[in-house]
Design a protein around this motif. Sequence first.
Motif, PDB file in Angstrom:
ATOM      1  N   LYS A  35     -70.058 -62.991 -48.662  1.00  0.00           N
ATOM      2  CA  LYS A  35     -69.533 -64.104 -47.803  1.00  0.00           C
ATOM      3  C   LYS A  35     -68.698 -63.502 -46.931  1.00  0.00           C
ATOM      4  CE  LYS A  35     -70.120 -68.118 -50.678  1.00  0.00           C
ATOM      5  NZ  LYS A  35     -69.395 -69.383 -51.470  1.00  0.00           N
ATOM      6  N   TYR A  36     -67.497 -62.816 -47.408  1.00  0.00           N
ATOM      7  CA  TYR A  36     -66.403 -62.212 -46.653  1.00  0.00           C
ATOM      8  C   TYR A  36     -67.108 -61.268 -45.186  1.00  0.00           C
ATOM      9  CZ  TYR A  36     -61.726 -60.766 -44.968  1.00  0.00           C
ATOM     10  OH  TYR A  36     -60.487 -60.481 -44.344  1.00  0.00           O
ATOM     11  N   ALA A  37     -67.745 -60.385 -45.839  1.00  0.00           N
ATOM     12  CA  ALA A  37     -68.592 -59.589 -44.986  1.00  0.00           C
ATOM     13  C   ALA A  37     -69.385 -60.205 -43.852  1.00  0.00           C
ATOM     14  CB  ALA A  37     -69.418 -58.536 -45.660  1.00  0.00           C
ATOM     15  N   ASN A  38     -70.135 -61.331 -44.305  1.00  0.00           N
ATOM     16  CA  ASN A  38     -71.020 -62.030 -43.467  1.00  0.00           C
ATOM     17  C   ASN A  38     -69.941 -62.618 -42.154  1.00  0.00           C
ATOM     18  OD1 ASN A  38     -73.434 -63.159 -42.581  1.00  0.00           O
ATOM     19  ND2 ASN A  38     -72.602 -65.181 -43.500  1.00  0.00           N
ATOM     20  N   VAL A  39     -69.145 -63.268 -42.571  1.00  0.00           N
ATOM     21  CA  VAL A  39     -67.991 -63.952 -41.643  1.00  0.00           C
ATOM     22  C   VAL A  39     -67.573 -62.809 -40.476  1.00  0.00           C
ATOM     23  CG1 VAL A  39     -65.728 -64.821 -41.427  1.00  0.00           C
ATOM     24  CG2 VAL A  39     -67.372 -65.947 -42.875  1.00  0.00           C
ATOM     25  N   GLU A  40     -67.243 -61.528 -41.163  1.00  0.00           N
ATOM     26  CA  GLU A  40     -67.159 -60.486 -40.277  1.00  0.00           C
ATOM     27  C   GLU A  40     -68.034 -60.115 -39.276  1.00  0.00           C
ATOM     28  OE1 GLU A  40     -63.791 -59.172 -39.995  1.00  0.00           O
ATOM     29  OE2 GLU A  40     -63.067 -60.552 -41.116  1.00  0.00           O
ATOM     30  N   VAL A  41     -69.300 -59.909 -39.727  1.00  0.00           N
ATOM     31  CA  VAL A  41     -70.447 -59.356 -39.063  1.00  0.00           C
ATOM     32  C   VAL A  41     -70.725 -60.672 -38.081  1.00  0.00           C
ATOM     33  CG1 VAL A  41     -72.893 -59.245 -39.074  1.00  0.00           C
ATOM     34  CG2 VAL A  41     -71.352 -57.922 -40.733  1.00  0.00           C
ATOM     35  N   MET A  42     -70.601 -61.804 -38.576  1.00  0.00           N
ATOM     36  CA  MET A  42     -70.805 -63.111 -37.516  1.00  0.00           C
ATOM     37  C   MET A  42     -70.068 -63.080 -36.389  1.00  0.00           C
ATOM     38  SD  MET A  42     -71.842 -66.022 -40.213  1.00  0.00           S
ATOM     39  CE  MET A  42     -72.138 -67.312 -39.102  1.00  0.00           C
ATOM     40  N   THR A  43     -68.560 -62.893 -36.697  1.00  0.00           N
ATOM     41  CA  THR A  43     -67.619 -62.601 -35.854  1.00  0.00           C
ATOM     42  C   THR A  43     -67.901 -61.707 -34.780  1.00  0.00           C
ATOM     43  OG1 THR A  43     -65.985 -63.702 -37.231  1.00  0.00           O
ATOM     44  CG2 THR A  43     -65.142 -62.617 -35.204  1.00  0.00           C
ATOM     45  N   SER A  44     -68.120 -60.388 -35.183  1.00  0.00           N
ATOM     46  CA  SER A  44     -68.551 -59.378 -34.423  1.00  0.00           C
ATOM     47  C   SER A  44     -69.626 -59.348 -33.320  1.00  0.00           C
ATOM     48  CB  SER A  44     -69.022 -58.128 -35.322  1.00  0.00           C
ATOM     49  OG  SER A  44     -69.036 -56.937 -34.628  1.00  0.00           O
ATOM     50  N   THR A  45     -70.512 -60.029 -33.948  1.00  0.00           N
ATOM     51  CA  THR A  45     -71.844 -60.653 -33.300  1.00  0.00           C
ATOM     52  C   THR A  45     -71.221 -61.456 -31.989  1.00  0.00           C
ATOM     53  OG1 THR A  45     -73.359 -60.347 -34.967  1.00  0.00           O
ATOM     54  CG2 THR A  45     -74.033 -61.602 -33.275  1.00  0.00           C
ATOM     55  N   TYR A  46     -70.638 -62.289 -32.501  1.00  0.00           N
ATOM     56  CA  TYR A  46     -69.967 -63.376 -31.422  1.00  0.00           C
ATOM     57  C   TYR A  46     -69.178 -62.745 -30.288  1.00  0.00           C
ATOM     58  CZ  TYR A  46     -67.804 -67.591 -29.794  1.00  0.00           C
ATOM     59  OH  TYR A  46     -66.851 -68.343 -28.744  1.00  0.00           O
ATOM     60  N   VAL A  47     -68.519 -61.657 -30.666  1.00  0.00           N
ATOM     61  CA  VAL A  47     -67.541 -61.116 -29.796  1.00  0.00           C
ATOM     62  C   VAL A  47     -68.595 -60.143 -28.978  1.00  0.00           C
ATOM     63  CG1 VAL A  47     -66.054 -59.132 -29.481  1.00  0.00           C
ATOM     64  CG2 VAL A  47     -65.561 -60.611 -31.138  1.00  0.00           C
ATOM     65  N   GLU A  48     -69.607 -59.516 -29.562  1.00  0.00           N
ATOM     66  CA  GLU A  48     -70.808 -58.707 -28.591  1.00  0.00           C
ATOM     67  C   GLU A  48     -71.347 -59.717 -27.723  1.00  0.00           C
ATOM     68  OE1 GLU A  48     -73.268 -56.807 -31.335  1.00  0.00           O
ATOM     69  OE2 GLU A  48     -71.670 -55.604 -32.474  1.00  0.00           O
ATOM     70  N   ASN A  49     -71.697 -61.040 -28.143  1.00  0.00           N
ATOM     71  CA  ASN A  49     -72.523 -61.873 -27.127  1.00  0.00           C
ATOM     72  C   ASN A  49     -71.491 -62.247 -26.233  1.00  0.00           C
ATOM     73  OD1 ASN A  49     -74.680 -61.687 -28.702  1.00  0.00           O
ATOM     74  ND2 ASN A  49     -74.262 -63.279 -29.928  1.00  0.00           N
ATOM     75  N   LYS A  50     -70.044 -62.582 -26.277  1.00  0.00           N
ATOM     76  CA  LYS A  50     -69.353 -62.982 -25.240  1.00  0.00           C
ATOM     77  C   LYS A  50     -69.066 -61.870 -24.524  1.00  0.00           C
ATOM     78  CE  LYS A  50     -68.465 -67.337 -25.845  1.00  0.00           C
ATOM     79  NZ  LYS A  50     -69.096 -68.057 -25.265  1.00  0.00           N
ATOM     80  N   THR A  51     -68.989 -60.576 -24.880  1.00  0.00           N
ATOM     81  CA  THR A  51     -68.825 -59.474 -24.119  1.00  0.00           C
ATOM     82  C   THR A  51     -69.655 -59.261 -23.059  1.00  0.00           C
ATOM     83  OG1 THR A  51     -67.407 -58.587 -25.714  1.00  0.00           O
ATOM     84  CG2 THR A  51     -68.069 -57.052 -24.038  1.00  0.00           C
ATOM     85  N   GLU A  52     -70.989 -59.502 -23.609  1.00  0.00           N
ATOM     86  CA  GLU A  52     -72.269 -59.523 -22.784  1.00  0.00           C
ATOM     87  C   GLU A  52     -72.221 -60.349 -21.652  1.00  0.00           C
ATOM     88  OE1 GLU A  52     -75.766 -57.672 -21.310  1.00  0.00           O
ATOM     89  OE2 GLU A  52     -74.191 -56.974 -22.597  1.00  0.00           O
ATOM     90  N   GLU A  53     -71.687 -61.464 -22.146  1.00  0.00           N
ATOM     91  CA  GLU A  53     -71.574 -62.709 -21.161  1.00  0.00           C
ATOM     92  C   GLU A  53     -70.757 -62.318 -19.914  1.00  0.00           C
ATOM     93  OE1 GLU A  53     -70.409 -67.469 -21.205  1.00  0.00           O
ATOM     94  OE2 GLU A  53     -70.990 -66.339 -23.206  1.00  0.00           O
ATOM     95  N   LEU A  54     -69.590 -61.803 -20.174  1.00  0.00           N
ATOM     96  CA  LEU A  54     -68.483 -61.329 -19.432  1.00  0.00           C
ATOM     97  C   LEU A  54     -69.233 -60.308 -18.491  1.00  0.00           C
ATOM     98  CD1 LEU A  54     -65.809 -61.301 -18.278  1.00  0.00           C
ATOM     99  CD2 LEU A  54     -64.983 -59.520 -20.026  1.00  0.00           C
ATOM    100  N   ARG A  55     -69.820 -59.195 -19.115  1.00  0.00           N
ATOM    101  CA  ARG A  55     -70.460 -58.208 -18.383  1.00  0.00           C
ATOM    102  C   ARG A  55     -71.395 -58.690 -17.180  1.00  0.00           C
ATOM    103  NH1 ARG A  55     -74.995 -55.610 -18.723  1.00  0.00           N
ATOM    104  NH2 ARG A  55     -75.333 -53.337 -18.414  1.00  0.00           N
ATOM    105  N   ASN A  56     -72.291 -59.814 -17.783  1.00  0.00           N
ATOM    106  CA  ASN A  56     -73.161 -60.409 -16.884  1.00  0.00           C
ATOM    107  C   ASN A  56     -72.497 -60.959 -15.731  1.00  0.00           C
ATOM    108  OD1 ASN A  56     -75.518 -59.397 -17.984  1.00  0.00           O
ATOM    109  ND2 ASN A  56     -75.925 -60.784 -19.487  1.00  0.00           N
ATOM    110  N   MET A  57     -71.508 -61.670 -16.023  1.00  0.00           N
ATOM    111  CA  MET A  57     -70.549 -62.522 -14.939  1.00  0.00           C
ATOM    112  C   MET A  57     -70.196 -61.554 -14.001  1.00  0.00           C
ATOM    113  SD  MET A  57     -68.133 -65.202 -17.038  1.00  0.00           S
ATOM    114  CE  MET A  57     -67.590 -65.994 -15.642  1.00  0.00           C
ATOM    115  N   ILE A  58     -69.883 -60.384 -14.371  1.00  0.00           N
ATOM    116  CA  ILE A  58     -69.096 -59.394 -13.472  1.00  0.00           C
ATOM    117  C   ILE A  58     -70.349 -58.657 -12.572  1.00  0.00           C
ATOM    118  CG2 ILE A  58     -68.228 -57.289 -12.922  1.00  0.00           C
ATOM    119  CD1 ILE A  58     -66.493 -58.145 -15.533  1.00  0.00           C
ATOM    120  N   LEU A  59     -71.491 -58.407 -13.221  1.00  0.00           N
ATOM    121  CA  LEU A  59     -72.564 -57.711 -12.606  1.00  0.00           C
ATOM    122  C   LEU A  59     -73.425 -58.634 -11.742  1.00  0.00           C
ATOM    123  CD1 LEU A  59     -73.536 -55.218 -15.308  1.00  0.00           C
ATOM    124  CD2 LEU A  59     -72.284 -54.658 -13.323  1.00  0.00           C
ATOM    125  N   ASN A  60     -73.632 -59.638 -12.169  1.00  0.00           N
ATOM    126  CA  ASN A  60     -74.490 -60.553 -11.537  1.00  0.00           C
ATOM    127  C   ASN A  60     -73.812 -61.762 -10.679  1.00  0.00           C
ATOM    128  OD1 ASN A  60     -76.819 -59.446 -12.987  1.00  0.00           O
ATOM    129  ND2 ASN A  60     -76.341 -60.744 -14.478  1.00  0.00           N
TER     130      ASN A  60
END
Length: 171
Positions: A35-60
């Motif tokens: 369960k703990y590992a799942n939360v860490e992975v879900m959080t990591s995925t959330y960070v990756e998605n938000k980072t990609e969103e930021l990247r797209n905001m800049i590039l597009n």
Amino acid sequence: MKKVLLFGAFFAFLGFASFAQSAEEDVVTDEDLTKYANVEVMTSTYVENKTEELRNMILNNEVIDGGARYNEIKAAWGDEAKMAEAEVTEEEKAAYQAIKDFQDSLQDSVKEYKTELIMDDEILGAGTYNKVLAATKEDPAVKEKLDTMIAEMKAKQDAEKEDTAEATDGK
């Protein structure tokens, strides 16, 4: 006298029983770690998605017109002389500020997201979070096992993403 001894033995037994139960509650199970590992992975995925969103905001961004101009504005930001030299327009200032505001809010957003996951008893629960966190600090073997679980979950997730991307590209 027998009653006093029996009474004392009874309370001693209750004390040992509650101690044993307390010790059992402090044991970290594989389910707790998962369960703990799942939360860490879900959080990591959330960070990756938000980072990609930021990247797209800049590039597009139509006003800033890509990463090179963004970096130029970023380097001049806060220095009026440099801003004038870089010929940063009011539109570019507003667009850059919107991106900067989003970027500045990311840390709070991630913290809020992870807190929601931790507080949700169906996903993890605060008690389990605290128990696993304490165990990882006390026992390097638990920390290593948790890190391995997280790495395996991320690898599985990445493999699934690649499979999905390949299936999408093939259509």
